[in-house]
Design an enzyme around this catalytic site. Sequence first.
Site, mmCIF file in Angstrom:
data_model
loop_
_atom_site.group_PDB
_atom_site.id
_atom_site.type_symbol
_atom_site.label_atom_id
_atom_site.label_comp_id
_atom_site.label_asym_id
_atom_site.label_seq_id
_atom_site.Cartn_x
_atom_site.Cartn_y
_atom_site.Cartn_z
ATOM 1 N N GLY A 69 -4.497 -4.603 -3.651
ATOM 2 C CA GLY A 69 -5.495 -3.597 -3.995
ATOM 3 C C GLY A 69 -4.744 -2.364 -4.449
ATOM 4 N N HIS A 70 -4.759 -2.079 -5.738
ATOM 5 C CA HIS A 70 -3.977 -0.972 -6.301
ATOM 6 C C HIS A 70 -4.937 0.096 -6.805
ATOM 7 C CE1 HIS A 70 -0.460 -3.991 -7.058
ATOM 8 N NE2 HIS A 70 -0.753 -3.828 -5.782
ATOM 9 N N ASP A 74 0.810 -1.220 0.000
ATOM 10 C CA ASP A 74 0.000 0.000 0.000
ATOM 11 C C ASP A 74 0.843 1.270 0.000
ATOM 12 O OD1 ASP A 74 -2.252 -1.659 0.134
ATOM 13 O OD2 ASP A 74 -2.115 -1.737 2.325
ATOM 14 N N LYS A 101 1.803 1.987 -5.122
ATOM 15 C CA LYS A 101 2.360 1.388 -6.346
ATOM 16 C C LYS A 101 1.438 1.634 -7.541
ATOM 17 C CE LYS A 101 2.371 -2.610 -4.275
ATOM 18 N NZ LYS A 101 2.053 -2.227 -2.881
ATOM 19 N N GLN A 113 1.936 -6.292 -2.945
ATOM 20 C CA GLN A 113 2.366 -6.326 -1.547
ATOM 21 C C GLN A 113 3.656 -5.494 -1.376
ATOM 22 O OE1 GLN A 113 1.450 -9.841 -2.915
ATOM 23 N NE2 GLN A 113 -0.503 -8.883 -2.512
HETATM 24 P P1 GDP Z 1 -0.775 0.149 -3.551
HETATM 25 O O1 GDP Z 1 -1.345 -1.114 -3.004
HETATM 26 O O2 GDP Z 1 0.674 0.280 -3.265
HETATM 27 O O3 GDP Z 1 -1.097 0.367 -4.993
HETATM 28 O O4 GDP Z 1 -1.480 1.333 -2.746
HETATM 29 P P2 GDP Z 1 -3.061 1.468 -2.430
HETATM 30 O O5 GDP Z 1 -3.764 1.884 -3.661
HETATM 31 O O6 GDP Z 1 -3.579 0.271 -1.707
HETATM 32 O O7 GDP Z 1 -3.036 2.631 -1.335
HETATM 33 C C1 GDP Z 1 -2.516 3.878 -1.619
HETATM 34 C C2 GDP Z 1 -3.633 4.925 -1.416
HETATM 35 O O8 GDP Z 1 -3.068 6.214 -1.334
HETATM 36 C C3 GDP Z 1 -4.611 4.995 -2.558
HETATM 37 O O9 GDP Z 1 -5.874 5.348 -2.050
HETATM 38 C C4 GDP Z 1 -4.052 6.100 -3.453
HETATM 39 O O10 GDP Z 1 -5.059 6.738 -4.229
HETATM 40 C C5 GDP Z 1 -3.498 7.041 -2.425
HETATM 41 N N1 GDP Z 1 -2.299 7.795 -2.818
HETATM 42 C C6 GDP Z 1 -1.253 7.420 -3.600
HETATM 43 N N2 GDP Z 1 -0.304 8.361 -3.601
HETATM 44 C C7 GDP Z 1 -0.746 9.360 -2.809
HETATM 45 C C8 GDP Z 1 -0.192 10.609 -2.380
HETATM 46 O O11 GDP Z 1 0.934 10.997 -2.713
HETATM 47 N N3 GDP Z 1 -0.941 11.365 -1.514
HETATM 48 C C9 GDP Z 1 -2.173 10.982 -1.089
HETATM 49 N N4 GDP Z 1 -2.829 11.773 -0.255
HETATM 50 N N5 GDP Z 1 -2.723 9.814 -1.486
HETATM 51 C C10 GDP Z 1 -2.011 9.015 -2.316
HETATM 52 P P1 IMO Z 2 -0.930 -4.347 -2.061
HETATM 53 O O1 IMO Z 2 -0.482 -4.958 -3.369
HETATM 54 C C1 IMO Z 2 -1.006 -4.665 2.307
HETATM 55 C C2 IMO Z 2 -1.101 -8.725 4.012
HETATM 56 C C3 IMO Z 2 -2.352 -9.156 4.753
HETATM 57 C C4 IMO Z 2 -1.749 -10.100 5.786
HETATM 58 C C5 IMO Z 2 -0.630 -10.770 4.998
HETATM 59 C C6 IMO Z 2 -0.988 -12.139 4.464
HETATM 60 O O2 IMO Z 2 -2.223 -3.632 -2.153
HETATM 61 O O3 IMO Z 2 0.171 -3.565 -1.445
HETATM 62 P P2 IMO Z 2 -2.509 -12.914 2.420
HETATM 63 O O4 IMO Z 2 -3.971 -12.706 2.164
HETATM 64 O O5 IMO Z 2 -1.626 -12.367 1.379
HETATM 65 O O6 IMO Z 2 -2.195 -14.346 2.765
HETATM 66 O O7 IMO Z 2 -2.232 -12.073 3.795
HETATM 67 O O8 IMO Z 2 -0.312 -9.897 3.933
HETATM 68 N N1 IMO Z 2 -1.316 -8.235 2.616
HETATM 69 C C7 IMO Z 2 -1.246 -6.945 2.253
HETATM 70 N N2 IMO Z 2 -1.050 -5.826 2.990
HETATM 71 N N3 IMO Z 2 -1.123 -4.567 0.964
HETATM 72 C C8 IMO Z 2 -1.283 -5.673 0.210
HETATM 73 O O9 IMO Z 2 -1.251 -5.648 -1.142
HETATM 74 C C9 IMO Z 2 -1.396 -6.938 0.853
HETATM 75 N N4 IMO Z 2 -1.575 -8.205 0.422
HETATM 76 C C10 IMO Z 2 -1.521 -8.986 1.510
HETATM 77 O O10 IMO Z 2 -3.004 -8.064 5.346
HETATM 78 O O11 IMO Z 2 -1.147 -9.350 6.822
HETATM 79 MG MG MG Z 3 -2.909 -1.743 -1.783
#
Ligand code: GDP
Ligand code: IMO
Ligand code: MG
Length: 425
Positions: free
Chosen positions: A39-40, A12, A15, A222
């Site tokens: 979840g991206h 998170d 990416k 991840q």
């Molecule tokens: P990922 O799993 O690495 O792709 O990240 P996620 O999408 O799960 O979580 C990142 C969250 O932060 C998302 O809701 C993005 O829209 C948001 N986001 C990404 N970059 C920024 C930033 O620079 N500032 C803010 N405020 N939000 C951001």
């Molecule tokens: P993105 O790609 C954050 C965490 C789960 C749990 C552990 C194992 O959005 O960054 P699993 O279901 O993979 O067996 O769970 O890994 N986890 C993540 N945490 N971002 C993710 O993906 C994750 N994918 C799995 O919360 O601690």
């Molecule tokens: Mg994510």
Amino acid sequence: MFTIITGSQFGDEGKGKIVDLLSTNYQIVVRFQGGDNAGHTIIAEGKKFKLHIIPSGILSQSRLLVGPGTVMNPEIIVSEIDNLAKSNIKITPEKLGIDAKTSIIMPYHIQLDELNEIARQNKIGTTKRGIGFAYIDKVARDEIQLADIIDKHRFKQRLEKLLPQKKEAIASFGGDSDKIDGDWVNRYIQLGQTLKSYITDVSYEIHNALEDGKNVLAEGAQGTYLDVIHGTQKYVTSSSTIAGSACANLGIGPTRVTNVIGIVKAYITRVGEGPLPTELGGKIGDQIRKNGGEYGTTTGRPRRCGWLDIPMLRKAINLNGYTQLVLTKLDILTKLSPVKICTGYKLNGKTLKYPPLQTHELANVSPEYTELEGWNQDITNIKHYSELPGAARDYIQYIENVAKIPITSISLGAGREQTITKDKI
Ligand code: GDP
Ligand code: IMO
Ligand code: MG
């Protein structure tokens, strides 16, 4: 050019946003591990897209690939394709290719993941998407691949052998093993037919693209510390999340890699159980969670938040061989003063600059902090590095100095346009 992007923390890191942004320069964007535990998030033209298995290049012209090292729930990918169609984004077989050897997440994997989590005394807090059990079947050589579900007879033959074994496993957890007799088999055969035309040889496609001088971007899911080998076991996911895994999982030799980009959030978050040395309870943690929207994209769980951890970043740079970093969510630190950075740990009277080897030791460290001055000015609309408040630049510079590799871009908001460049990527 072959670029690998991975998360340097616990996932998170943002990416999705960065892959979306960079994808305009890449002819191929490919996922190489994990499944819909990821979840991206992408935000473009006011629309928010949450992707779990389709790579984050949906808005660019790039071809999207799902590699054989991933575990794919066919129901999830088909619903992603359908949902994107509602936003007029057509994911046709010309746009998306899925490797024939991609492991299929079966309903019994999800049931077993749920039951195992309930049975564990020390929970991991998995996403309950069946990820771990799908990977268990891969290494046990009991997996079902995409190619299997498009061949009805082969699929049924495989299931004849596997289902009694799965029923036994579910019953041993005290679960309802009759669920396995549901009509999902026909649904999977149907899904196989829907996905048939997307089948491709991902490794071959990437090789050909690189031979033709095209650019390929491998999108990690991840983060480094969720890596099944190098992470904080047992609080990890079930795949290797570090950059080298892209080569192994895609069948691309390490000699082809051009650069490796690490995504670093300006603070740290973790969803699920396991050590997080700089975790902030109380008001500041709550403020970061609220302002940063730190709730799981996949499960909606509140993410645990803490200050940036430099020892962990140092190790992540080593594990991935990063050539550059992208710093995200710097805007969330606005109005927090002072801003703290963890520069080392105390463990059993010793000072450490690098994470200890074992997870239980990491759980017992006391972080040592440097305090930097904060800034109050809204930075979300800044377009040039030089316009950032001095304190924000000092924060970036501090990280760059300890990382010893350049921070090439800084993200100041979730939107595409809220990104500034420091040096050329
Ligand atoms: P990922 O799993 O690495 O792709 O990240 P996620 O999408 O799960 O979580 C990142 C969250 O932060 C998302 O809701 C993005 O829209 C948001 N986001 C990404 N970059 C920024 C930033 O620079 N500032 C803010 N405020 N939000 C951001
Ligand atoms: P993105 O790609 C954050 C965490 C789960 C749990 C552990 C194992 O959005 O960054 P699993 O279901 O993979 O067996 O769970 O890994 N986890 C993540 N945490 N971002 C993710 O993906 C994750 N994918 C799995 O919360 O601690
Ligand atoms: Mg994510």
